[in-house]
Design an enzyme around this catalytic site. Structure first.
Site, PDB file in Angstrom:
ATOM      1  N   HIS A  47     -16.069  11.737 -26.141  1.00 47.98           N
ATOM      2  CA  HIS A  47     -15.626  10.508 -25.784  1.00 47.98           C
ATOM      3  C   HIS A  47     -16.323   9.311 -26.195  1.00 47.98           C
ATOM      4  CE1 HIS A  47     -12.317  12.018 -23.009  1.00 47.98           C
ATOM      5  NE2 HIS A  47     -13.301  12.761 -22.923  1.00 47.98           N
ATOM      6  N   ASN A  51      -7.228  12.375 -18.817  1.00 46.94           N
ATOM      7  CA  ASN A  51      -6.791  11.914 -20.163  1.00 46.94           C
ATOM      8  C   ASN A  51      -5.395  11.696 -20.148  1.00 46.94           C
ATOM      9  OD1 ASN A  51      -9.002  13.221 -21.673  1.00 46.94           O
ATOM     10  ND2 ASN A  51      -8.290  15.211 -21.832  1.00 46.94           N
ATOM     11  N   TYR A 108     -20.671  16.754 -16.350  1.00 48.75           N
ATOM     12  CA  TYR A 108     -20.565  15.228 -16.774  1.00 48.75           C
ATOM     13  C   TYR A 108     -21.849  14.443 -16.188  1.00 48.75           C
ATOM     14  CZ  TYR A 108     -15.807  15.081 -18.778  1.00 48.75           C
ATOM     15  OH  TYR A 108     -15.026  15.013 -19.617  1.00 48.75           O
TER      16      TYR A 108
END
EC number: 1.11.1.6
Length: 515
Positions: free
Chosen positions: A79, A152, A360
């Site tokens: 990303h 997404n 993350y």
């Protein structure tokens, strides 16, 4: 040469128990962890029974995710190419029957948001016309803290277990030798991962190249748990539906745009906001009860699956009406993590979700420092009260006084509150490393193919053949073709003809595959 391991059988006995197991041939080299310890299963995370959550004791999973998150300095590993915009979310009603989350507690309730759109695989500065899943990450600044809905534009993903995520991205990234993206590498990987058939089919259709961020859907991909004040649990899949409609590019259209414009999606979004046409999305949720989960012939918590036939409930509308004052501050410093949840919204046992809960936030700490959530774009609008202290980039005022620990009897000390404990989930069985029971690897890919128009099927075959036809290894190519044939015979025949594969061999291989 084809990648195929020769296996010999060996007997492993302990006491009176004896089981037939597979052992690698002498020519194979055993995979190890960084400390040199051999790895027993690199395909499945350890879980608490067949339906339970992933276990933190799985050192191989944790090590792979930690090392993977630290591979790039300072660009995001995935990303990296992104664009952010600001706005607000307005609840469509009182959804306290579903969740105690306050942002959904009343009709008309407004919650500020920031959204970051992105591509997944390609680097910063890459063209926005590439075929790639688009990230759709939303940060809700709620009165109970930040909720990050990190998804997404596709409703499904390539893999179902987070232990394979570093391998998947490695295969999709450029070769470590040539620094070029190579279909020989990623199809070699996907030929071992049959559950990727659904995502590959969607991605190689025109759906894989959105024409506009404004006309692109978003999906939470995973199932979430919604918990109300009574402690009742529902499972939910979130969907963003653009009010502007949907629009995508063919491969030829994308090539024409790319020849003159690298930033078509960013420009389109920002110019629409500037001329007073802010884009809007409606947030929907498909809802299942825990008892509903066993009623499917696939695993509803598998991130490679959609929930066909499950009705969706509209929760509210999001409007993006502000171009950020500083692109770097909002786009590059914005940091999203699926672990940023609020009371009433919890993680499900989805194995991909479970891995993302760790990876993350670990990635953001590595990129931006331990205090990344004190940066303006990430800072909660709700008060932050804890004893996390010091470190590089400490922007907020730390707790005052002599008490920097908990619990304490001192006046003013912070306390935990049992009202906000996570919902209890019943567990059974033993720890394990095994794939899910109901894989259903191919059926939904076939359903997606059959739902396409004749022209869309033609485009899918051409898009896929352009990459699969470049694969030199016959074994890899034939395995991939068998996956597509197993999804739908017409799909398999057409792509086999397009890359000049052996249809008889494809049919034979497909007949040996179990859905």
């Amino acid at each position: 040469m084809p990648i195929s391991l020769q296996w010999r059988h060996a007997f492993a006995c302990a006491g009176i128990a004896c089981a037939l197991v597979s052992a690698p041939s002498l020519s194979a080299q055993t995979l190890t962890r960084d400390n040199g310890a051999p790895v027993g299963d690199n395909q499945n995370s350890q879980t608490a029974g067949p339906s339970g959550p992933t276990l933190l004791q799985d050192s191989q999973l944790v090590e792979k995710l930690q090392r993977f998150s630290r591979e790039r300095i300072p660009e995001r590993v995935v990303h990296a190419r992104g664009t952010a915009a600001e706005g607000e979310f307005v609840s469509a009603g009182d959804f306290s029957d579903l969740t105690r989350a306050r942002l959904l507690s009343a009709a008309g309730k407004i919650t500020p948001v920031v959204v970051r759109f992105s591509t997944v695989v390609h680097p910063a500065g890459s063209p926005e016309t590439v075929r790639d899943p688009r990230g759709f990450a939303t940060k809700f600044y709620t009165e109970e803290g930040n909720w990050d809905l990190v998804g997404n534009h596709t409703p499904v993903f390539f893999i179902r277990d987070a232990i394979k995520f570093p391998d998947m991205v490695h295969s999709l990234k450029p070769s470590p030798i040539t620094n070029l993206q190579d279909p020989n590498r990623y199809f070699d990987f996907f030929s071992h991962v049959p559950e990727s058939t659904h995502m590959l089919t969607q991605l190689y259709s025109d759906f894989g190249i959105p024409a506009s961020y404004r006309m692109m859907p978003g999906n939470g991909v995973h199932a979430f748990k919604l918990v109300n004040d009574a402690g009742e649990v529902r499972y939910a899949k979130f969907q963003w539906r653009p009010q502007q409609g949907e629009k995508y590019l063919t491969r030829a259209e994308a090539a024409r745009i790319q020849s003159r414009e690298f930033n078509n999606l960013t420009r389109d979004l920002y110019e629409a906001i500037a001329r007073g046409e802010p884009p809007r999305w409606d947030l929907y949720a498909q809802i299942l009860t825990p008892a509903d989960l066993e009623g499917f012939d696939f695993d509803p918590l598998d991130a490679t699956k959609v929930w066909p036939g499950v009705p969706a409930r509209k929760l509210g509308t999001m409007t993006l009406n502000k171009v950020p004052d500083n692109f770097f501050e909002t786009t590059e410093l914005s940091a999203f993590a699926p672990s940023n949840l609020v009371p009433g919204i919890e993680a499900s046992e989805d194995r991909m979700f479970q891995g993302r809960l760790f990876s993350y936030v670990d990635t953001q700490i590595y990129r931006l420092g331990a205090n990344y959530q004190a940066m303006k774009v990430n800072r909660p609008h709700a008060p932050v009260r804890n004893y996390n202290a010091d470190g590089v980039g400490m922007h907020r005022v730390a707790a005052r006084g002599d008490i920097n620990y908990q619990p304490s009897r001192k006046a003013g000390a912070y306390v935990d509150d049992a009202r906000y404990k996570s919902v209890q989930t019943r567990l059974e069985g033993t720890t394990q490393q095994a794939r899910i029971r109901k894989t259903a690897n191919f059926r939904q890919a076939g359903e997606y193919y059959r739902a396409l128009s004749a022209q869309e099927r033609e485009n899918l075959i051409g898009n896929l053949a352009a990459d699969l036809g470049a694969v030199r290894d016959t074994e890899t190519r034939q395995i991939m073709l068998s996956h597509f044939y197993r999804a739908d015979p017409d799909y398999g025949r057409r792509i086999t003809a397009a890359v000049q594969g052996d249809l008889g061999d494809v049919k034979r291989r497909a007949g040996q595959l179990q859905d």
